[in-house]
Scaffold this motif. Structure first.
Motif, PDB file in Angstrom:
ATOM      1  N   ILE A  38      33.666  41.860  -3.842  1.00 31.48           N
ATOM      2  CA  ILE A  38      33.896  43.054  -3.120  1.00 31.48           C
ATOM      3  C   ILE A  38      32.753  43.654  -2.472  1.00 31.48           C
ATOM      4  O   ILE A  38      31.688  43.801  -3.795  1.00 31.48           O
ATOM      5  N   GLU A  39      32.551  43.782  -1.557  1.00 33.69           N
ATOM      6  CA  GLU A  39      31.132  44.382  -1.039  1.00 33.69           C
ATOM      7  C   GLU A  39      31.146  45.766  -0.771  1.00 33.69           C
ATOM      8  O   GLU A  39      31.885  46.306   0.284  1.00 33.69           O
ATOM      9  N   ASP A  40      30.224  46.482  -0.980  1.00 27.61           N
ATOM     10  CA  ASP A  40      29.864  48.126  -0.698  1.00 27.61           C
ATOM     11  C   ASP A  40      28.622  48.311  -0.385  1.00 27.61           C
ATOM     12  O   ASP A  40      28.415  49.472  -0.018  1.00 27.61           O
ATOM     13  N   GLU A  41      27.728  47.288   0.010  1.00 26.60           N
ATOM     14  CA  GLU A  41      26.511  47.363   0.761  1.00 26.60           C
ATOM     15  C   GLU A  41      26.155  46.333   1.763  1.00 26.60           C
ATOM     16  O   GLU A  41      26.597  45.298   1.748  1.00 26.60           O
ATOM     17  N   THR A  42      25.727  46.710   2.829  1.00 29.01           N
ATOM     18  CA  THR A  42      25.440  46.001   4.069  1.00 29.01           C
ATOM     19  C   THR A  42      24.063  46.453   4.449  1.00 29.01           C
ATOM     20  O   THR A  42      23.459  47.219   3.730  1.00 29.01           O
ATOM     21  N   PHE A  43      23.405  45.560   5.406  1.00 33.12           N
ATOM     22  CA  PHE A  43      22.143  45.777   5.909  1.00 33.12           C
ATOM     23  C   PHE A  43      22.410  47.261   6.891  1.00 33.12           C
ATOM     24  O   PHE A  43      23.690  47.510   7.326  1.00 33.12           O
ATOM     25  N   SER A  44      21.273  47.815   6.938  1.00 32.69           N
ATOM     26  CA  SER A  44      21.257  48.731   8.357  1.00 32.69           C
ATOM     27  C   SER A  44      20.760  48.028   9.425  1.00 32.69           C
ATOM     28  O   SER A  44      19.713  47.192   9.087  1.00 32.69           O
ATOM     29  N   ALA A  45      20.946  48.429  10.476  1.00 35.05           N
ATOM     30  CA  ALA A  45      20.871  47.423  11.690  1.00 35.05           C
ATOM     31  C   ALA A  45      20.314  48.188  13.003  1.00 35.05           C
ATOM     32  O   ALA A  45      20.979  49.055  13.364  1.00 35.05           O
ATOM     33  N   ASP A  46      19.289  47.912  13.507  1.00 40.61           N
ATOM     34  CA  ASP A  46      19.008  48.209  15.156  1.00 40.61           C
ATOM     35  C   ASP A  46      18.656  46.984  15.861  1.00 40.61           C
ATOM     36  O   ASP A  46      18.473  46.019  15.207  1.00 40.61           O
TER      37      ASP A  46
END
Length: 419
Positions: free
Chosen positions: A214-222
């Motif tokens: 289970i994933e609760d963290e992603t990249f921030s992306a621009d």
């Protein structure tokens, strides 16, 4: 009537999945419509019809290609409304037309050669999670297309869980919302979602990989677009005058770091600058790049380093100018989810109750849940069981999809239990 969720045996998820993947739903990043391809609605219409056949009377497909549906509460408690979400589109990175799913029963560790292109081989040594699949049934495509486990596995799991919830009132739950989105693969999945219509407080995307995660963290992306304005002159009279925008663009790409800050040189939570499209000519050229980092504050640092590279290269070409356009894409959903720890706690407990060891992960990418979280619908990402996404070697096991169905049922039940 079923009270012990883990005693369920009558799964239909594999059969549903193998039907769904045969419907071409590839999205198109170059389209200006929404959804980007009308054919995505072909699957969505089927989903609405099947939901209605289950007795979910409000299931509907809207003009933008979203499927909304509600499983009514069967509890006397005031339970927060939760949503399960998946996307119907498949990646444009590999053809999704004419998918022929194959079930390889009772897998015993052999390399899997795909019949329509024998050069495409899913090798045991190259796919680490195959060691956890001994005795399971592995579903692949035939070798000329992707499979579509990303994310038709999630779609099939939610559909089968909906069937089981509707048929088994002994599984107590609050109001459950279902959302199927288009265009997730091209970053537009929630552009027109109506959260008021959805009416959920919390959500879970079923769009992860390995069973138990289970994933609760992603990249921030621009996204960054660099527009180069060159000096165009007839090549027969160009000496001392012409400045090719295309050569400037090529120089910028060539000057990017070679041994760091790129997808091919980073892992885990390391960020990167990645040029993914270049086009143009003498007069004008454009470079599109994606900037990623788990720390949102690092995006501006990477963008500043990129800007410095651009300026250094442009300075070598008199008369050339440039534009540097930054567009926010999504942000690390952990910034939101940490404010609502119960969502993850229930997800982790549901995975334990299925009999798996839960694994909390970060994603080197993003999901619909990233944007939904910042739109006011906190939304971690639960495993759907697929592997090797976006390519001809994509695979999923029947047993892992069944575990994902059970996880959905447990999540719904635990929210009611704790209300």
């Amino acid at each position: 009537m079923i009270k012990d969720i883990n005693s369920i045996q009558d799964f239909q998820v594999a059969q549903r999945f193998m039907r769904y993947v045969q419907i071409d739903t590839e999205s198109d990043p170059n389209s200006t419509t929404f959804p980007s391809t009308e054919k995505q609605k072909n699957l969505s219409r089927i989903l609405v019809e099947e939901l209605q056949q289950l007795g979910i009377t409000d299931a509907e497909l809207d003009e933008f290609g979203y499927v909304y549906a509600t499983i009514p509460s069967n509890s006397d408690k005031q339970v927060p409304v939760i949503c399960f979400c998946s996307h119907v589109d498949t990646s444009p990175d590999c053809s999704g037309s004419g998918v022929k799913p194959i079930m390889h029963a009772d897998y015993h560790g052999q390399d899997i050669e795909l019949p329509d292109d024998p050069s495409v081989v899913i090798r045991f040594v190259e796919h680490p999670d195959l060691k956890n699949q001994l005795g399971n049934d592995i579903i692949t495509a035939s070798g000329t297309t992707l499979l579509g486990a990303d994310d038709k596995a999630g779609v099939a799991e939610i559909m089968d869980a909906a069937r089981l919830l509707m048929a088994n009132p002994g599984i107590k739950h609050g109001t459950i919302k279902i959302l199927f989105t288009p265009d997730e693969e091209i970053g537009r999945g929630v552009n027109y979602v109506n959260l008021d219509k959805l009416g959920a407080r919390f959500a879970y995307t079923m769009d992860g990989e390995k069973a138990g995660t289970i994933e609760d963290e992603t990249f921030s992306a621009d996204g960054v677009r660099i527009v180069i304005n060159g000096v165009s002159v007839h090549p027969g009279f160009a000496k001392g005058k012409m400045q090719s925008a295309l050569k400037v663009a090529a120089g910028i790409v060539a000057e990017l770091p070679q041994d760091r800050l790129s997808p091919e040189t980073t892992s885990k939570k390391e960020g990167f600058i990645h040029p993914n499209h270049i086009q143009g000519g003498v007069d004008r050229a454009e470079i599109d790049l994606i900037i990623r980092d788990h720390q949102t504050t690092n995006l501006s640092k990477h963008e500043q380093e990129l800007r410095e590279v651009v300026e250094q290269v442009v300075d070598r070409f008199p008369g050339v100018t440039y534009e540097f356009i930054v567009k926010e894409q999504y942000r690390n959903m952990k910034e939101v989810l940490d404010q609502h720890p119960q969502i993850m706690e229930i997800g982790l407990e549901a995975i334990r109750r299925v009999g798996l060891t839960p694994e909390r992960r970060s994603i080197r990418g993003g999901t619909d849940g990233s944007r939904l979280s910042f739109m006011g619908l906190p939304c971690p990402n639960v495993f759907a069981g697929g592997h090797a996404f976006h390519g001809k070697m994509e695979w999923v096991s029947r047993q892992d999809m069944e575990k994902a169905v059970l996880t959905i049922l447990h999540v719904a039940n635990i929210w009611e239990e704790q209300a």
